[in-house]
Write a protein that holds these residues in place. Structure first.
Motif, PDB file in Angstrom:
ATOM      1  N   VAL A 116       9.047   5.607  -9.747  1.00  0.00           N
ATOM      2  CA  VAL A 116       9.413   4.362  -9.271  1.00  0.00           C
ATOM      3  C   VAL A 116      10.654   4.477  -8.291  1.00  0.00           C
ATOM      4  CG1 VAL A 116      10.029   2.095  -9.869  1.00  0.00           C
ATOM      5  CG2 VAL A 116       8.187   3.003 -10.993  1.00  0.00           C
ATOM      6  N   GLU A 117      11.710   5.224  -9.037  1.00  0.00           N
ATOM      7  CA  GLU A 117      12.714   5.223  -8.006  1.00  0.00           C
ATOM      8  C   GLU A 117      12.564   5.910  -6.803  1.00  0.00           C
ATOM      9  OE1 GLU A 117      17.258   6.547  -9.132  1.00  0.00           O
ATOM     10  OE2 GLU A 117      15.800   7.824 -10.139  1.00  0.00           O
TER      11      GLU A 117
ATOM     12  N   ALA B 148       1.566   9.311  -5.718  1.00  0.00           N
ATOM     13  CA  ALA B 148       1.714  10.895  -5.341  1.00  0.00           C
ATOM     14  C   ALA B 148       2.996  11.378  -6.048  1.00  0.00           C
ATOM     15  CB  ALA B 148       2.253  10.755  -3.826  1.00  0.00           C
ATOM     16  N   ASN B 149       3.970  10.513  -6.255  1.00  0.00           N
ATOM     17  CA  ASN B 149       5.006  10.780  -7.112  1.00  0.00           C
ATOM     18  C   ASN B 149       4.774  11.282  -8.551  1.00  0.00           C
ATOM     19  OD1 ASN B 149       7.266  11.267  -5.375  1.00  0.00           O
ATOM     20  ND2 ASN B 149       7.340   9.009  -5.171  1.00  0.00           N
ATOM     21  N   LEU B 150       3.718  10.445  -9.234  1.00  0.00           N
ATOM     22  CA  LEU B 150       3.407  10.822 -10.551  1.00  0.00           C
ATOM     23  C   LEU B 150       2.468  12.015 -10.505  1.00  0.00           C
ATOM     24  CD1 LEU B 150       2.369   6.968 -11.669  1.00  0.00           C
ATOM     25  CD2 LEU B 150       4.120   8.564 -12.568  1.00  0.00           C
TER      26      LEU B 150
ATOM     27  N   LYS C  51      10.351   3.606  -4.339  1.00  0.00           N
ATOM     28  CA  LYS C  51      11.342   2.571  -3.884  1.00  0.00           C
ATOM     29  C   LYS C  51      12.275   2.978  -2.589  1.00  0.00           C
ATOM     30  CE  LYS C  51      13.776  -1.318  -5.241  1.00  0.00           C
ATOM     31  NZ  LYS C  51      13.085  -2.347  -4.758  1.00  0.00           N
ATOM     32  N   ALA C  52      12.771   4.054  -3.000  1.00  0.00           N
ATOM     33  CA  ALA C  52      13.638   4.576  -2.017  1.00  0.00           C
ATOM     34  C   ALA C  52      12.801   5.199  -0.641  1.00  0.00           C
ATOM     35  CB  ALA C  52      14.566   6.209  -2.600  1.00  0.00           C
ATOM     36  N   TYR C  53      11.625   5.515  -0.830  1.00  0.00           N
ATOM     37  CA  TYR C  53      10.788   6.044   0.288  1.00  0.00           C
ATOM     38  C   TYR C  53      10.443   4.584   0.937  1.00  0.00           C
ATOM     39  CZ  TYR C  53       6.589   7.513   2.724  1.00  0.00           C
ATOM     40  OH  TYR C  53       5.728   7.796   3.665  1.00  0.00           O
TER      41      TYR C  53
ATOM     42  N   CYS D 234       0.808  -0.992   0.127  1.00  0.00           N
ATOM     43  CA  CYS D 234      -0.019  -0.224  -0.015  1.00  0.00           C
ATOM     44  C   CYS D 234       0.755   1.086  -0.030  1.00  0.00           C
ATOM     45  CB  CYS D 234      -0.878  -0.123   1.132  1.00  0.00           C
ATOM     46  SG  CYS D 234      -2.072  -1.359   1.230  1.00  0.00           S
ATOM     47  N   THR D 235       1.925   1.358   0.854  1.00  0.00           N
ATOM     48  CA  THR D 235       2.759   2.292   0.802  1.00  0.00           C
ATOM     49  C   THR D 235       3.642   2.689  -0.567  1.00  0.00           C
ATOM     50  OG1 THR D 235       3.289   1.978   3.202  1.00  0.00           O
ATOM     51  CG2 THR D 235       4.940   3.235   2.035  1.00  0.00           C
ATOM     52  N   LEU D 236       3.896   1.472  -1.258  1.00  0.00           N
ATOM     53  CA  LEU D 236       4.510   1.815  -2.580  1.00  0.00           C
ATOM     54  C   LEU D 236       3.728   2.211  -3.441  1.00  0.00           C
ATOM     55  CD1 LEU D 236       7.035   1.449  -4.259  1.00  0.00           C
ATOM     56  CD2 LEU D 236       6.375  -0.994  -4.746  1.00  0.00           C
ATOM     57  N   SER D 237       2.601   1.578  -3.687  1.00  0.00           N
ATOM     58  CA  SER D 237       1.573   1.976  -4.856  1.00  0.00           C
ATOM     59  C   SER D 237       0.935   3.695  -4.280  1.00  0.00           C
ATOM     60  CB  SER D 237       0.427   1.203  -4.562  1.00  0.00           C
ATOM     61  OG  SER D 237      -0.487   1.029  -3.471  1.00  0.00           O
TER      62      SER D 237
END
Length: 90
Positions: free
Chosen positions: A52-53, A40-42, A56-58, A32-35
């Motif tokens: 994605v980068e 949000a980044n998009l 993934k770091a977050y 859920c956190t990744l999606s």
């Protein structure tokens, strides 16, 4: 320790995203956190590969500082970067 690798296939090209694998059972909520981070980044205008980068770091940082709560798999620490910025170390 093994790497935590993810592969993005986009616009006819593939790209690997690698980071260290963190030995912890406290990974509740990582999907859920990744999606959510990706969305949000998009929404903030990053390209898909950059989103994605960053996501993934977050998530990796959140797993690294996960909270060992209860008896099962504890949650990731979504606010670790804000805590560090405010001077609170976990």
């Amino acid at each position: 320790m093994a790497e935590a690798d993810d592969y993005l296939y986009f616009n006819g090209q593939g790209q690997w995203f690698s980071c260290k694998r963190i030995a912890t059972k406290n990974t509740h909520g990582t999907g859920c956190t990744l999606s959510s981070a990706l969305a949000a980044n998009l929404a903030n205008g990053l390209t898909l590969p950059k989103a994605v980068e960053a996501s993934k770091a977050y998530v990796t940082l959140a797993i690294e500082h996960a909270l060992p709560l209860g008896h099962g798999c504890g949650p990731t620490h979504h606010f670790v970067a804000m805590f560090k910025k405010a001077g609170f170390e976990q």
